[in-house]
Design an enzyme around this catalytic site. Sequence first.
Site, mmCIF file in Angstrom:
data_model
loop_
_atom_site.group_PDB
_atom_site.id
_atom_site.type_symbol
_atom_site.label_atom_id
_atom_site.label_comp_id
_atom_site.label_asym_id
_atom_site.label_seq_id
_atom_site.Cartn_x
_atom_site.Cartn_y
_atom_site.Cartn_z
ATOM 1 N N ASP A 189 0.872 -1.180 0.000
ATOM 2 C CA ASP A 189 0.000 0.000 0.000
ATOM 3 C C ASP A 189 0.908 1.228 0.000
ATOM 4 O O ASP A 189 2.067 1.137 0.321
ATOM 5 C CB ASP A 189 -0.857 0.035 1.267
ATOM 6 C CG ASP A 189 -1.742 -1.194 1.396
ATOM 7 O OD1 ASP A 189 -2.085 -1.783 0.359
ATOM 8 O OD2 ASP A 189 -2.078 -1.557 2.546
ATOM 9 N N ASP A 217 2.796 2.711 9.540
ATOM 10 C CA ASP A 217 2.148 1.472 9.960
ATOM 11 C C ASP A 217 3.132 0.615 10.735
ATOM 12 O O ASP A 217 4.241 0.362 10.262
ATOM 13 C CB ASP A 217 1.686 0.671 8.730
ATOM 14 C CG ASP A 217 0.360 1.171 8.171
ATOM 15 O OD1 ASP A 217 -0.089 2.263 8.574
ATOM 16 O OD2 ASP A 217 -0.206 0.456 7.325
ATOM 17 N N ARG A 269 -6.947 7.835 13.171
ATOM 18 C CA ARG A 269 -5.787 6.990 13.466
ATOM 19 C C ARG A 269 -4.556 7.768 13.917
ATOM 20 O O ARG A 269 -3.532 7.760 13.244
ATOM 21 C CB ARG A 269 -5.396 6.140 12.252
ATOM 22 C CG ARG A 269 -6.493 5.267 11.743
ATOM 23 C CD ARG A 269 -5.982 4.271 10.721
ATOM 24 N NE ARG A 269 -7.077 3.406 10.294
ATOM 25 C CZ ARG A 269 -6.957 2.419 9.433
ATOM 26 N NH1 ARG A 269 -5.790 2.157 8.885
ATOM 27 N NH2 ARG A 269 -7.982 1.685 9.123
#
Length: 391
Positions: A189, A217, A269
Amino acid sequence: MVSNGTNSVPWSFFLAILIAIVFTPKFSFAKQSKLMGMKMNTIDRCWRPNPEWRKYRQQLATCSVGYVGKMTNNIGNDLIHYKVTDPNDDPINPKPGMLRYGASVIQGKVWITFQKDMNIKLIKPLLISSFTTIDGRGVNVHIADNACLMISKATNIIIHSLRIHHCKAQAPGMVMGPNGKVIHIGPVDGDAIRLVTASKIWIDHNTLYECEDGLLDVTRGSTNVTISNNWFREQDKVMLLGHDDGYLRDINMKVTVVYNHFGPNCNQRMPRIRHGYAHVANNLYLGWMQYAIGGSMGPSLKSESNLFIAPKIWSKEVTWRKIGNTNEDKWKFYSVRDAFENGASFMVTKGGRVPKPNYSKEQSFKVVDVKSIRSLTRSSGAFKCSSTSIC
Ligand SMILES: *[C@@H]1O[C@H](CO)[C@@H](O)[C@H](O)[C@H]1NC(C)=O
Ligand SMILES: *[C@@H]1O[C@H](CO)[C@@H](O)[C@H](O)[C@H]1NC(C)=O
C-alpha cells in the site's frame, strides 16, 4: 585627534565589538542565544544545543527515549559512514552514492547522511537493513512521489529528519532486500513508513503527509518502537499500530508516541491501536475529523498530557471504538492529565488501573505538564537548518 586616557577605553571597546560583529559567523550569537532560550524537549536537549552537532552526529543515538531505549547498537568503532551523493534510484542494482546502496546493500552499522538537498523518487520500496541510521539533519531531503520506506524483519534503525510524502501503492516485483540480496516482494500500500516484524525502531523529526494509504504502519509483531517529534499532516489514515484484528502476535506490541504534531487536516488513526499497548504522551492534536485515537481487539492506551484541540465541526470526541468486537469489554483507554480545547471530550474506560508503561531506566522520560506542549512540539518535523550550524 589624540585621545586621552578617559576616552580611549570606550573607543577600544567599540572597536572590539565591531570586530566581534564583523568576524563572527552569522549563526553564533543571535541564533545560539535564541536556541538556548527555547524550551526543548528531553530528546532535542540531548543534541541540539551543541553548535558542533554536525561533527558529533552519533550523539543522537544516545538521545532516544520510550520503548526503543537508547540506540547505542547503531554507533561504535565499527560504524560505516556513508554519504548519499546521487538522488537517483535503481531497485535491483543500486550504485554507490545512491540511498538504496547505503540502506540495503551495505551490511553492519551504517550512518547515512546526504551531501546536499535532494528529491529522491524511489522506484520500489526501500528495504532498510538492521543497524542503519538515515540522518537527514542539515539538508532538505524529500522522499516523494512514488515508493517509500519499509522496514521488514529488521532491528536497530533510526529514521531522522526526512520529508516523506505522496507515497504511492506498488505492484509486486524484484527489489534489493535488506540483506543485500535481490528478493521478490508482494504488492504494498502507499504508506510513508511501513514496519513489518520490526523491533527497536526510532522514527524522529520527520515530516509525513499526503500518502495514498497511511503515514506510518507498525504491523505483524513489530514492537519496541518510539515515534517522536514528527509532524503528521494532510492525511486520512495517519498511524496504525497493529496489523489486523486477527493478528494475535501484536498483543506484545509496545509503542511510545511522544512530542508529535498532528494536523492540520488529519482525519483518523493518531493512532489506531490493535491488541498491544501504546503510551501516547505530550503530543499536540490540531483537530481531527472522525477521531484522534481509536482501536479494536482490547488495546491498552495511556494517553498522558496531550493537548487535544477539537475541530470546529465534525466530532469533538477524541476516541473511537470498533463496534461489534468480541473484545469490546476489554478496552483500556485511560487519559491522564490531558488537556482539552474547543469542546474536545475523551471517553475513558471506567474502573480498573491505568496501565503503566513500566519503562526501564534508559527508556524512561519525564512527561511534562501539558502547558508546555505547544512550545515543546514547535520544532516537530524535519528541521530547516540547511545553511547554518544550528538546528
Ligand atoms: C523489546 O525490548 C525488551 C526490553 O525492553 C526486550 O526484553 C524484548 O526482547 C524486546 N523485544 C523484541 C522483539 O526485540
Ligand atoms: C506494567 O506492569 C503492571 C504490573 O505488573 C501490569 O499490570 C501492566 O500491564 C504492565 N504494563 C504493560 C504496558 O505491560
